[in-house]
Design an enzyme around this catalytic site. Structure first.
Site, short mmCIF file in Angstrom:
data_model
loop_
_atom_site.label_atom_id
_atom_site.label_comp_id
_atom_site.label_asym_id
_atom_site.label_seq_id
_atom_site.Cartn_x
_atom_site.Cartn_y
_atom_site.Cartn_z
N ASP A 59 0.82 -1.22 0.00
CA ASP A 59 0.00 0.00 0.00
C ASP A 59 0.85 1.27 0.00
OD1 ASP A 59 -2.02 -1.83 0.29
OD2 ASP A 59 -2.92 -0.87 2.06
N HIS B 131 3.78 -2.29 2.93
CA HIS B 131 3.76 -0.94 2.36
C HIS B 131 5.04 -0.71 1.57
CE1 HIS B 131 0.94 -0.88 5.71
NE2 HIS B 131 0.32 0.12 5.09
NI NI Z 1 -2.61 3.08 3.22
#
Ligand code: NI
Length: 298
Positions: free
Chosen positions: A106, A250
């Protein structure tokens, strides 16, 4: 000798000559007959004419021959080939009965980190490794070539909104704007529109379900890589994943790329196939629908 006797002699000689000539003609007729007389000379030439008509009948033969040889070809070789190796159905065959995990990243793309993850994907491309990036539109605008590279490597780009707004804390119009701006950024970068949305913070409510026109993808394994900033911890958390799990990471810190360099070979070693979220649900025969949220493919 009188005139009558002389005449008789001429007459006999003439008769003899006629007889000899007649015999000769007969003989000629008999000799020519096996080869055919004048009439039968026409016959052979007539049997030569059928040759050209044989030649035309030989032409349809090639016409007939290609048809059967062309027809069996698609029946015997092309269809099975297509079924086994070409197109989406063929691509799905290798996943049958396989253990699947979807690694997701992400908040990117983020220059070096995303590209280091893509380097690992590319290194293990022969194992069909694909991952999913839930990208922010604002980041996609900064790194469009990284998005293009991800798509070229068979990775999936999902929509993580334009600039990471909590969708449960903004108006319906703002939700629509966040989603559409994210779609536009991704479409501009790689020419493909995302089919999945991951809401920032995993935050959702009835308004979000009703307003976002895509399936919402959450996760079943949270590595907390953003919090620990520790590659060993990210590695260990990810290795807890089992068949059908969706792992959250991430692509914004180098330590996550460090972890991915070890995670991908380790999971392959354990016999897992690393696939995109869409590939995993499709392989499991699970339909993704808008207005619903999914944590795993089980
Ligand atoms: Ni996010």
């Amino acid at each position: 000798m009188n005139k009558t006797t002389v005449f008789d002699i001429y007459k006999r000689i003439l008769t003899l000559l006629l007889a000899v000539f007649a015999c000769f003609m007969c003989a000629c007729a008999f000799v020519e007959e096996p080869q055919g007389g004048r009439d039968s000379v026409v016959v052979p030439s007539a049997t030569h004419k059928p040759m050209p008509t044989v030649a035309p009948t030989a032409e349809p033969t090639p016409n007939i021959t290609p048809e059967p040889t062309v027809e069996p070809t698609p029946e015997v070789t092309v269809d099975p080939m297509n079924a086994g190796s070409v197109g989406t159905p063929g691509d799905m065959v290798p996943f049958e009965g396989e253990k699947l995990i979807a690694l997701t990243f992400d908040d990117g793309p983020y220059g070096t980190v995303t590209n280091r993850i893509l380097d690992v994907v590319e290194k293990y491309a022969e194992h069909g490794v694909h991952v999913t990036f839930f990208a922010l539109g604002s980041q996609v605008d900064k790194y469009p070539n990284t998005v293009k590279r991800a798509v070229q490597l068979g990775c999936e780009i999902g929509n993580h909104t334009y600039d990471h707004k909590n969708l449960t804390k903004i108006s319906e119009d703002e939700i629509k704007n966040q989603i559409q701006s994210g779609v536009n950024a991704i479409d501009n970068a790689c020419g493909k529109r995302p089919r999945l949305v991951r809401p920032p913070y995993g935050a959702k409510n009835d308004t979000v379900y009703a307003t976002v026109p895509n399936p919402l993808i959450l996760w079943s394994i949270d590595t907390l890589d953003w919090k620990t900033r520790d590659a060993d911890s990210t590695f260990e958390e990810t290795l807890k994943a089992k068949d059908g799990d969706i792992v959250l990471m991430h692509d914004v810190r180098e330590c996550t790329a460090d972890a991915v360099e070890r995670i991908i070979p380790a999971l392959l070693e354990q016999g897992y196939k690393l696939v995109t979220v869409s590939e995993m649900f499709e392989a499991k025969g699970l339909k993704l629908s808008s207005g619903k949220a999914y944590r795993q493919a089980k």
